[in-house]
Design a protein around this motif. Structure first.
Motif, PDB file in Angstrom:
ATOM      1  N   LEU A 267      20.852 -58.498  10.703  1.00 21.96           N
ATOM      2  CA  LEU A 267      20.856 -57.032  10.761  1.00 21.96           C
ATOM      3  C   LEU A 267      20.729 -56.553  12.199  1.00 21.96           C
ATOM      4  O   LEU A 267      21.386 -55.587  12.614  1.00 21.96           O
ATOM      5  CB  LEU A 267      19.694 -56.469   9.937  1.00 21.96           C
ATOM      6  N   GLN A 268      19.892 -57.223  12.963  1.00 24.78           N
ATOM      7  CA  GLN A 268      19.724 -56.851  14.366  1.00 24.78           C
ATOM      8  C   GLN A 268      21.022 -57.035  15.137  1.00 24.78           C
ATOM      9  O   GLN A 268      21.440 -56.164  15.915  1.00 24.78           O
ATOM     10  CB  GLN A 268      18.626 -57.709  14.999  1.00 24.78           C
ATOM     11  N   ARG A 269      21.695 -58.178  14.924  1.00 29.61           N
ATOM     12  CA  ARG A 269      22.961 -58.448  15.619  1.00 29.61           C
ATOM     13  C   ARG A 269      24.011 -57.411  15.233  1.00 29.61           C
ATOM     14  O   ARG A 269      24.759 -56.902  16.065  1.00 29.61           O
ATOM     15  CB  ARG A 269      23.446 -59.854  15.289  1.00 29.61           C
ATOM     16  N   PHE A 270      24.039 -57.097  13.935  1.00 27.51           N
ATOM     17  CA  PHE A 270      24.958 -56.077  13.438  1.00 27.51           C
ATOM     18  C   PHE A 270      24.698 -54.745  14.150  1.00 27.51           C
ATOM     19  O   PHE A 270      25.626 -54.080  14.626  1.00 27.51           O
ATOM     20  CB  PHE A 270      24.763 -55.930  11.933  1.00 27.51           C
ATOM     21  N   LEU A 291      23.419 -51.877   3.907  1.00 28.33           N
ATOM     22  CA  LEU A 291      22.191 -51.953   3.125  1.00 28.33           C
ATOM     23  C   LEU A 291      22.429 -51.507   1.682  1.00 28.33           C
ATOM     24  O   LEU A 291      21.856 -52.063   0.744  1.00 28.33           O
ATOM     25  CB  LEU A 291      21.111 -51.085   3.767  1.00 28.33           C
ATOM     26  N   ASN A 292      23.266 -50.513   1.497  1.00 31.81           N
ATOM     27  CA  ASN A 292      23.566 -50.023   0.154  1.00 31.81           C
ATOM     28  C   ASN A 292      24.148 -51.128  -0.717  1.00 31.81           C
ATOM     29  O   ASN A 292      23.782 -51.282  -1.895  1.00 31.81           O
ATOM     30  CB  ASN A 292      24.534 -48.843   0.247  1.00 31.81           C
ATOM     31  N   LEU A 293      25.063 -51.937  -0.154  1.00 28.94           N
ATOM     32  CA  LEU A 293      25.635 -53.046  -0.917  1.00 28.94           C
ATOM     33  C   LEU A 293      24.621 -54.164  -1.125  1.00 28.94           C
ATOM     34  O   LEU A 293      24.568 -54.782  -2.190  1.00 28.94           O
ATOM     35  CB  LEU A 293      26.881 -53.587  -0.208  1.00 28.94           C
ATOM     36  N   MET A 294      23.796 -54.432  -0.123  1.00 26.88           N
ATOM     37  CA  MET A 294      22.824 -55.526  -0.247  1.00 26.88           C
ATOM     38  C   MET A 294      21.736 -55.226  -1.275  1.00 26.88           C
ATOM     39  O   MET A 294      21.014 -56.129  -1.707  1.00 26.88           O
ATOM     40  CB  MET A 294      22.215 -55.859   1.115  1.00 26.88           C
ATOM     41  N   ARG A 295      21.625 -53.969  -1.688  1.00 23.08           N
ATOM     42  CA  ARG A 295      20.648 -53.638  -2.730  1.00 23.08           C
ATOM     43  C   ARG A 295      20.902 -54.410  -4.016  1.00 23.08           C
ATOM     44  O   ARG A 295      19.998 -54.588  -4.832  1.00 23.08           O
ATOM     45  CB  ARG A 295      20.668 -52.133  -3.026  1.00 23.08           C
ATOM     46  N   ARG A 296      22.143 -54.850  -4.211  1.00 20.50           N
ATOM     47  CA  ARG A 296      22.480 -55.603  -5.420  1.00 20.50           C
ATOM     48  C   ARG A 296      21.764 -56.949  -5.474  1.00 20.50           C
ATOM     49  O   ARG A 296      21.544 -57.493  -6.569  1.00 20.50           O
ATOM     50  CB  ARG A 296      23.992 -55.831  -5.502  1.00 20.50           C
ATOM     51  N   ARG A 297      21.446 -57.508  -4.289  1.00 18.56           N
ATOM     52  CA  ARG A 297      20.900 -58.870  -4.251  1.00 18.56           C
ATOM     53  C   ARG A 297      19.510 -58.963  -3.631  1.00 18.56           C
ATOM     54  O   ARG A 297      18.790 -59.920  -3.875  1.00 18.56           O
ATOM     55  CB  ARG A 297      21.865 -59.777  -3.483  1.00 18.56           C
ATOM     56  N   TYR A 298      19.131 -57.998  -2.824  1.00 19.15           N
ATOM     57  CA  TYR A 298      17.849 -58.070  -2.134  1.00 19.15           C
ATOM     58  C   TYR A 298      16.958 -56.892  -2.522  1.00 19.15           C
ATOM     59  O   TYR A 298      17.297 -55.741  -2.216  1.00 19.15           O
ATOM     60  CB  TYR A 298      18.055 -58.048  -0.615  1.00 19.15           C
ATOM     61  N   GLU A 300      14.311 -56.104  -1.092  1.00 23.57           N
ATOM     62  CA  GLU A 300      13.895 -55.518   0.178  1.00 23.57           C
ATOM     63  C   GLU A 300      14.927 -54.532   0.720  1.00 23.57           C
ATOM     64  O   GLU A 300      14.594 -53.597   1.449  1.00 23.57           O
ATOM     65  CB  GLU A 300      13.645 -56.613   1.214  1.00 23.57           C
ATOM     66  N   ALA A 301      16.194 -54.767   0.378  1.00 21.75           N
ATOM     67  CA  ALA A 301      17.249 -53.877   0.865  1.00 21.75           C
ATOM     68  C   ALA A 301      17.158 -52.503   0.221  1.00 21.75           C
ATOM     69  O   ALA A 301      17.572 -51.501   0.816  1.00 21.75           O
ATOM     70  CB  ALA A 301      18.619 -54.492   0.602  1.00 21.75           C
ATOM     71  N   GLU A 302      16.610 -52.435  -0.997  1.00 23.40           N
ATOM     72  CA  GLU A 302      16.417 -51.139  -1.654  1.00 23.40           C
ATOM     73  C   GLU A 302      15.447 -50.278  -0.856  1.00 23.40           C
ATOM     74  O   GLU A 302      15.730 -49.116  -0.544  1.00 23.40           O
ATOM     75  CB  GLU A 302      15.897 -51.340  -3.079  1.00 23.40           C
ATOM     76  N   GLU A 303      14.325 -50.866  -0.502  1.00 26.26           N
ATOM     77  CA  GLU A 303      13.338 -50.145   0.305  1.00 26.26           C
ATOM     78  C   GLU A 303      13.919 -49.790   1.671  1.00 26.26           C
ATOM     79  O   GLU A 303      13.734 -48.669   2.170  1.00 26.26           O
ATOM     80  CB  GLU A 303      12.084 -50.999   0.486  1.00 26.26           C
ATOM     81  N   ALA A 304      14.643 -50.747   2.269  1.00 19.94           N
ATOM     82  CA  ALA A 304      15.234 -50.506   3.586  1.00 19.94           C
ATOM     83  C   ALA A 304      16.238 -49.368   3.527  1.00 19.94           C
ATOM     84  O   ALA A 304      16.264 -48.488   4.400  1.00 19.94           O
ATOM     85  CB  ALA A 304      15.892 -51.776   4.098  1.00 19.94           C
ATOM     86  N   PHE A 305      17.076 -49.367   2.491  1.00 17.73           N
ATOM     87  CA  PHE A 305      18.090 -48.310   2.363  1.00 17.73           C
ATOM     88  C   PHE A 305      17.441 -46.943   2.215  1.00 17.73           C
ATOM     89  O   PHE A 305      17.866 -45.970   2.850  1.00 17.73           O
ATOM     90  CB  PHE A 305      18.992 -48.602   1.167  1.00 17.73           C
TER      91      PHE A 305
END
Length: 346
Positions: A267-270, A291-298, A300-305
């Motif tokens: 994520l940092q590199r991105f 992050l919206n797409l990664m919510r499907r698998r992580y 943590e991505a839900e909270e991040a989004f």
């Protein structure tokens, strides 16, 4: 098993290609489509979509990238393909699958699936315009309004010189709505003598195994599934290497093979790449999109989004990423800008 990373306009650009191929597991990428509309495109356009041309047509991780062209005029497509060859692409892919209204209204993308003869003229022109050793492949859908011409369209591509065909197992009318009709791909395989690669609605290892079984294709192209789960290719390779061939043999609740903590440096590199090469107004939106797409698998991505979705300031987003590293015990360091490919203005 060969695994390709799909071209996806406005999503899977050189930034995500760089990050996802650093994770690994894919054999080849395809660029976002480069639209050809009559004029001879300057080098800056090709390099803007595919800066990997400055690195031997490979990502920094060493994964080959094939340039995709979209257009409907055989002469213009051939001239631009020949012009592109001066930059030594790994190969050229032809887009017969884009469902966008603006593209189809001008006769490109999936709209060409209504006319196999027009497809044949275009593929023939491009094949004759580029060196014989350069791969020319094609990506198609099952049809435009229906699937009545899917075999004829594939035959037009193969018999005119396409060395490989990726089939997105939906029509233009289907768009991106599930399901993908993998079970229809064998009809295309039987109609052509070139390799066929299955694509569409592959989100998990179970999906991939089911797709391989129903399509009869050993090779797959991964799109949104790999964006949502960057370790999907590795997870699939591990399952196949372990002798797993049936989707039912894979637990449905498998965690990602690349953990959230391992994703944070990506994520940092991105973010480093986005902040360096994209307009300020686009930067936060690109991170939110991923992050919206990664919510499907992580989880943590839900909270991040939910946290990032209200952020617009670059410094605030950067501070949040650093805080995430500290929270999960991950070392944080700025990427070396000299090691990153530089986009050229389109």
């Amino acid at each position: 098993m060969k695994l390709l990373l799909a071209p996806m306009e406005g999503l899977l650009d050189f930034v995500l290609r760089d990050v996802l191929t650093q994770v690994g597991g894919v054999d080849r990428c395809v660029s976002e489509f480069i639209r050809v509309s009559g004029s001879l495109l300057p080098d800056r356009v090709f390099l803007g979509y595919m800066p990997e041309l400055l690195n031997g047509s490979r990502t920094l991780a060493g994964v080959p990238v094939r340039a995709q062209l979209l257009g409907s005029d055989p002469v213009s497509m051939a001239e631009n393909a020949a012009n592109l060859c001066r930059l030594n692409p790994e190969g050229i892919d032809l887009n017969f699958g884009c469902p966008a209204k603006t593209v189809n209204r001008h006769g490109g993308g999936a709209s060409m699936l209504q006319d196999p003869e027009a497809i044949a003229r275009l593929v023939t022109a491009v094949r004759h315009a580029v060196p014989a050793a350069l791969p020319v492949s094609a990506k198609m859908r099952l049809g435009f309004h229906d699937r009545g011409l899917m075999r004829e369209c594939a035959q037009a591509m193969a018999e005119s010189g396409a060395c490989e065909i990726v089939v997105h197992a939906r029509t233009k009318l289907d768009g991106y709505r599930p399901p993908a009709y993998w079970e229809l791909i064998p009809q295309i395989q039987q109609a052509v003598k070139v390799p066929v690669i299955a694509n569409g609605e592959i989100w998990t290892v179970q999906d991939a195994l089911r797709c391989r079984e129903q399509s009869g294709c050993s090779d797959l192209m991964l799109g949104r599934g790999s964006v949502a789960d960057p370790g999907l290719a590795w997870a699939l390779r591990a399952a196949v290497a372990g002798g797993v061939a049936q989707a039912d043999a894979v637990p449905s609740a498998q965690p990602p093979v690349v953990s959230w903590a391992q994703m944070l440096p990506r994520l940092q590199r991105f973010w480093d790449l986005v902040c360096r090469d994209l307009n300020p107004g686009q930067r936060a939106g690109r991170l939110k999109q991923w992050l919206n797409l990664m919510r499907r698998r992580y989880p943590e991505a839900e909270e991040a989004f939910q946290t990032v979705r209200v952020m617009t300031n670059q410094q605030v987003v950067g501070d949040w990423i650093r805080a995430q590293h500290a929270r999960h015990g991950v070392d944080w360091a700025l990427s070396d800008p000299a090691s990153l490919p530089h986009v050229v203005d389109r």
